[in-house]
Every structure is written in structure tokens, then in C-alpha cells.
Write a protein that holds these residues in place. Structure first.
Motif, mmCIF file in Angstrom:
data_model
loop_
_atom_site.group_PDB
_atom_site.id
_atom_site.type_symbol
_atom_site.label_atom_id
_atom_site.label_comp_id
_atom_site.label_asym_id
_atom_site.label_seq_id
_atom_site.Cartn_x
_atom_site.Cartn_y
_atom_site.Cartn_z
ATOM 1 N N GLU A 86 -30.629 -53.683 -7.520
ATOM 2 C CA GLU A 86 -31.323 -52.612 -8.235
ATOM 3 C C GLU A 86 -30.840 -51.300 -7.662
ATOM 4 O OE1 GLU A 86 -35.429 -53.371 -7.597
ATOM 5 O OE2 GLU A 86 -35.538 -55.020 -9.051
ATOM 6 N N THR A 87 -30.259 -50.455 -8.500
ATOM 7 C CA THR A 87 -29.698 -49.196 -8.025
ATOM 8 C C THR A 87 -29.840 -48.142 -9.102
ATOM 9 O OG1 THR A 87 -27.714 -48.218 -7.012
ATOM 10 C CG2 THR A 87 -27.365 -49.788 -8.817
ATOM 11 N N THR A 88 -29.186 -47.006 -8.928
ATOM 12 C CA THR A 88 -29.182 -45.953 -9.942
ATOM 13 C C THR A 88 -27.760 -45.486 -10.172
ATOM 14 O OG1 THR A 88 -29.591 -44.244 -8.270
ATOM 15 C CG2 THR A 88 -31.520 -45.139 -9.409
ATOM 16 N N GLN A 89 -27.444 -45.144 -11.397
ATOM 17 C CA GLN A 89 -26.164 -44.566 -11.762
ATOM 18 C C GLN A 89 -26.428 -43.418 -12.717
ATOM 19 O OE1 GLN A 89 -23.502 -47.552 -13.303
ATOM 20 N NE2 GLN A 89 -23.485 -48.726 -11.406
ATOM 21 N N MET A 90 -25.872 -42.262 -12.389
ATOM 22 C CA MET A 90 -26.091 -41.070 -13.205
ATOM 23 C C MET A 90 -27.578 -40.766 -13.355
ATOM 24 S SD MET A 90 -22.973 -40.317 -13.793
ATOM 25 C CE MET A 90 -23.216 -38.966 -14.934
ATOM 26 N N GLY A 91 -28.331 -41.064 -12.293
ATOM 27 C CA GLY A 91 -29.756 -40.781 -12.312
ATOM 28 C C GLY A 91 -30.594 -41.788 -13.068
ATOM 29 N N GLN A 92 -29.962 -42.845 -13.594
ATOM 30 C CA GLN A 92 -30.671 -43.854 -14.369
ATOM 31 C C GLN A 92 -30.744 -45.163 -13.587
ATOM 32 O OE1 GLN A 92 -32.137 -43.144 -17.346
ATOM 33 N NE2 GLN A 92 -31.410 -41.046 -16.987
ATOM 34 N N PRO A 93 -31.908 -45.849 -13.637
ATOM 35 C CA PRO A 93 -32.010 -47.140 -12.943
ATOM 36 C C PRO A 93 -31.112 -48.178 -13.597
ATOM 37 C CG PRO A 93 -33.959 -46.732 -14.292
ATOM 38 C CD PRO A 93 -33.170 -45.459 -14.307
ATOM 39 N N ILE A 94 -30.419 -48.955 -12.769
ATOM 40 C CA ILE A 94 -29.499 -49.970 -13.248
ATOM 41 C C ILE A 94 -29.811 -51.290 -12.537
ATOM 42 C CG2 ILE A 94 -27.098 -50.741 -13.367
ATOM 43 C CD1 ILE A 94 -27.593 -48.457 -15.222
ATOM 44 N N ASN A 95 -29.928 -52.354 -13.323
ATOM 45 C CA ASN A 95 -30.120 -53.688 -12.765
ATOM 46 C C ASN A 95 -28.834 -54.497 -12.946
ATOM 47 O OD1 ASN A 95 -32.848 -53.338 -12.002
ATOM 48 N ND2 ASN A 95 -33.499 -53.681 -14.108
ATOM 49 N N ILE A 96 -28.351 -55.073 -11.863
ATOM 50 C CA ILE A 96 -27.130 -55.876 -11.878
ATOM 51 C C ILE A 96 -27.476 -57.282 -11.392
ATOM 52 C CG2 ILE A 96 -24.781 -56.104 -10.982
ATOM 53 C CD1 ILE A 96 -24.871 -53.071 -10.408
ATOM 54 N N THR A 97 -27.042 -58.291 -12.124
ATOM 55 C CA THR A 97 -27.232 -59.670 -11.684
ATOM 56 C C THR A 97 -25.879 -60.324 -11.478
ATOM 57 O OG1 THR A 97 -27.346 -60.558 -13.935
ATOM 58 C CG2 THR A 97 -29.422 -59.849 -12.925
ATOM 59 N N MET A 98 -25.824 -61.291 -10.566
ATOM 60 C CA MET A 98 -24.577 -61.969 -10.226
ATOM 61 C C MET A 98 -24.848 -63.449 -9.997
ATOM 62 S SD MET A 98 -23.559 -59.032 -7.511
ATOM 63 C CE MET A 98 -25.313 -58.950 -7.164
ATOM 64 N N SER A 99 -23.933 -64.299 -10.487
ATOM 65 C CA SER A 99 -24.078 -65.738 -10.305
ATOM 66 C C SER A 99 -22.714 -66.399 -10.428
ATOM 67 C CB SER A 99 -25.061 -66.314 -11.336
ATOM 68 O OG SER A 99 -24.600 -66.075 -12.658
ATOM 69 N N ASP A 100 -22.707 -67.721 -10.370
ATOM 70 C CA ASP A 100 -21.486 -68.513 -10.510
ATOM 71 C C ASP A 100 -20.407 -68.040 -9.534
ATOM 72 O OD1 ASP A 100 -19.688 -70.390 -11.451
ATOM 73 O OD2 ASP A 100 -19.021 -69.163 -13.135
ATOM 74 N N TYR A 101 -20.745 -68.056 -8.239
ATOM 75 C CA TYR A 101 -19.765 -67.670 -7.219
ATOM 76 C C TYR A 101 -18.674 -68.733 -7.126
ATOM 77 C CZ TYR A 101 -22.359 -63.690 -5.321
ATOM 78 O OH TYR A 101 -22.973 -62.472 -5.160
ATOM 79 N N GLN A 102 -17.418 -68.274 -7.159
ATOM 80 C CA GLN A 102 -16.271 -69.177 -7.069
ATOM 81 C C GLN A 102 -15.290 -68.669 -6.021
ATOM 82 O OE1 GLN A 102 -14.444 -70.209 -10.848
ATOM 83 N NE2 GLN A 102 -16.367 -69.894 -11.959
ATOM 84 N N GLU A 103 -14.529 -69.608 -5.475
ATOM 85 C CA GLU A 103 -13.578 -69.277 -4.413
ATOM 86 C C GLU A 103 -12.249 -68.802 -4.982
ATOM 87 O OE1 GLU A 103 -10.190 -70.014 -1.835
ATOM 88 O OE2 GLU A 103 -10.735 -71.346 -3.482
ATOM 89 N N VAL A 104 -11.762 -67.692 -4.438
ATOM 90 C CA VAL A 104 -10.451 -67.156 -4.788
ATOM 91 C C VAL A 104 -9.738 -66.800 -3.488
ATOM 92 C CG1 VAL A 104 -9.156 -65.365 -6.002
ATOM 93 C CG2 VAL A 104 -11.326 -66.190 -6.961
ATOM 94 N N GLU A 105 -8.744 -67.575 -3.138
ATOM 95 C CA GLU A 105 -7.962 -67.340 -1.918
ATOM 96 C C GLU A 105 -8.857 -67.201 -0.684
ATOM 97 O OE1 GLU A 105 -4.805 -64.518 -2.116
ATOM 98 O OE2 GLU A 105 -4.403 -64.887 -4.231
ATOM 99 N N GLY A 106 -9.822 -68.110 -0.581
ATOM 100 C CA GLY A 106 -10.689 -68.132 0.591
ATOM 101 C C GLY A 106 -11.855 -67.170 0.535
ATOM 102 N N LEU A 107 -11.980 -66.405 -0.542
ATOM 103 C CA LEU A 107 -13.074 -65.456 -0.713
ATOM 104 C C LEU A 107 -13.923 -65.892 -1.900
ATOM 105 C CD1 LEU A 107 -10.922 -62.228 -0.349
ATOM 106 C CD2 LEU A 107 -12.396 -63.210 1.416
ATOM 107 N N TYR A 108 -15.207 -65.558 -1.855
ATOM 108 C CA TYR A 108 -16.104 -65.967 -2.935
ATOM 109 C C TYR A 108 -16.596 -64.746 -3.723
ATOM 110 C CZ TYR A 108 -16.110 -70.745 -1.283
ATOM 111 O OH TYR A 108 -15.709 -72.012 -0.930
ATOM 112 N N PHE A 109 -16.365 -64.812 -5.037
ATOM 113 C CA PHE A 109 -16.744 -63.740 -5.952
ATOM 114 C C PHE A 109 -17.684 -64.288 -7.029
ATOM 115 C CE2 PHE A 109 -12.548 -62.626 -4.366
ATOM 116 C CZ PHE A 109 -12.577 -61.251 -4.197
ATOM 117 N N PRO A 110 -18.602 -63.446 -7.539
ATOM 118 C CA PRO A 110 -19.408 -63.875 -8.692
ATOM 119 C C PRO A 110 -18.569 -63.812 -9.970
ATOM 120 C CG PRO A 110 -19.972 -61.634 -8.075
ATOM 121 C CD PRO A 110 -18.989 -62.118 -7.051
ATOM 122 N N PHE A 111 -18.538 -64.886 -10.725
ATOM 123 C CA PHE A 111 -17.767 -64.915 -11.961
ATOM 124 C C PHE A 111 -18.642 -64.633 -13.182
ATOM 125 C CE2 PHE A 111 -14.242 -66.152 -9.559
ATOM 126 C CZ PHE A 111 -13.116 -66.264 -10.369
#
Length: 238
Positions: free
Chosen positions: A183-208
Motif C-alpha cells: 500500500e503506497t501513494t503515487q502522485m498523491g493518490q493511494p495505490i494498492n499493489i498485489t503480487m503472487s506466483d513467485y518464480q525462479e529466474v537465474e537464482g532469483l525469485y520474482f512475482p509473475f
């Protein structure tokens, strides 16, 4: 007996608290370790390919990020590649979808973007060195999952000439310690970001799978340290 019972309860609390208590530093450290550890320091750039469904249309999107703060978001629409947003480290610019011409953002917006130069690939990676404040808020259920809620305070941004705090709340899954929501703000507006489905890429894990302000993004590929044509970040001079 009452005194003995009270002392026993206090002793149990004293023993169990260190086992269950969390700190923001511990949560963030575990997250970084679980998703790649020191290998994050070797990441110079990323290229993320995704699709966005909008109005029944599937729109390809490519997002570029570099360690020195450069960013670009390129979409494909009607067979044409359009730079939706780009930042070359100094100037933020966008494409006007009415005139289809590039337009520079305000100096204030460009200066705010410069504050992100230390935040690749995540503002949590070097938060101590960057002087960010972190605080463990507590346990909270988020999207049906039990999470640890952490408050992150970064450099203040300018909004219409007024210095404004930059505060975000991260929700870390209690089992995997990866963030599943921000939960954050961008340009003064509240923004909700969700992340899931983490997958491995070259030993690192990113949300896909991600969603921002209700707009879902499905990653098809993430490339670590790709070759990037630097011209994609630069404002096209006529």
C-alpha cells in the motif's frame, strides 16, 4: 499461590516472546535471503515482458529497469510500439496518446523520479544504506493470507511544491516471507499493489502475477541483465 501463578505466567511470556516476536529488520532480511540473497547485488538491469487485459484486449507490455535508475514502459498497440513512460536518470517523459507525440513531465515529477535511483531492484535491498526507516506494525490478514505488516519510510517527495512524506506498507506472507501486497501513494493518490506466483529466474525469485490499482499484469518472461538499447530511455528530440 496467586503470586506464584503470576510469576509463572510472566516466565512463560518471557520464554515465548523471543520465539514469536518479529522485527522489521528480520522480516526484510529473511525475504531477501529467501529470494536470492547476495545475488541481488549482481543485478544491473531487468527486462519484464507482460500482458495487460484492458477493455477485452490483451496488450503486450515491456518494462525496463536499470541499476542507475533508468526506466521505460513500452506497449504494443495496433501493431505499433509506444513508449508509455521513460526516465533517463534526469528527465521523465511520456507519450501523449491524443497527439502521439512525446512530452516531458514537470521538473518536480522528474526530481521525484530521481529519488528512485537507489531503489533498484527493490527499495528494501539497501534500505539501511539509503537511510530509510522501517517499522514492524504487526500481524494482519491480507487477501486471505496471514502476513507481517511492515512500514517503510523513504525520502519525502514534492507535491505541488509541498514536501510530502513517502510511506509504504508491505505485507509479507508469514510462510514464505515474500511481499504479497504493498500500500503506497503515487502522485498523491493511494495505490494498492498485489503480487503472487513467485518464480525462479537465474537464482532469483520474482512475482509473475501482479496487480496495480486493480489492473492485472501477467508476466510471460523476466530477463536478468539483458542487453538494452539505451536510446529507449532518451527523450526523442525532433
Amino acid at each position: 499461590m496467586k503470586l506464584v501463578k503470576t510469576l509463572f505466567i510472566l516466565a512463560v511470556v518471557a520464554v515465548t516472546m523471543p520465539l514469536s516476536a518479529q522485527t522489521a529488520d528480520e522480516i526484510i532480511s529473511t525475504y531477501i535471503e529467501n529470494t536470492g540473497g547476495d545475488a541481488w547485488n549482481d543485478v544491473e538491469a531487468t527486462k519484464m515482458s507482460a500482458t495487460v487485459n484492458q477493455g477485452g484486449m490483451s496488450i503486450p507490455v515491456t518494462v525496463y529497469n536499470t541499476k542507475d535508475g533508468k526506466q521505460a514502459v513500452v506497449i504494443e498497440f495496433n501493431g505499433q510500439k509506444i513508449t508509455q513512460m521513460a526516465f533517463d536518470g534526469e528527465t521523465l517523459w511520456t507519450t501523449n496518446f491524443m497527439s502521439m507525440k512525446p512530452e516531458k513531465a514537470s521538473e518536480e515529477m522528474s526530481n521525484n523520479m530521481k529519488l528512485n535511483n537507489n531503489d533498484f531492484p527493490s527499495p528494501l535491498l539497501h534500505y539501511k544504506e539509503n537511510g530509510y526507516e522501517v517499522e514492524y506494525v504487526g500481524v494482519e490478514t491480507k487477501d486471505g493470507a496471514e502476513t507481517y505488516k511492515v512500514k517503510v519510510v523513504q525520502e519525502p517527495v514534492m507535491m505541488n511544491g509541498v514536501e510530502t512524506p513517502s510511506i509504504s506498507y508491505y505485507y509479507f506472507d508469514q510462510d514464505s516471507y515474500v511481499p504479497i501486497a504493498i500500500e503506497t501513494t503515487q502522485m498523491g493518490q493511494p495505490i494498492n499493489i498485489t503480487m503472487s506466483d513467485y518464480q525462479e529466474v537465474e537464482g532469483l525469485y520474482f512475482p509473475f502475477a501482479m496487480s496495480q490499482a486493480g489492473q492485472p499484469f501477467q508476466m510471460s518472461e523476466i530477463v536478468v541483465n539483458p542487453e538494452i538499447d539505451e536510446s529507449i530511455f532518451e527523450f526523442p528530440e525532433e
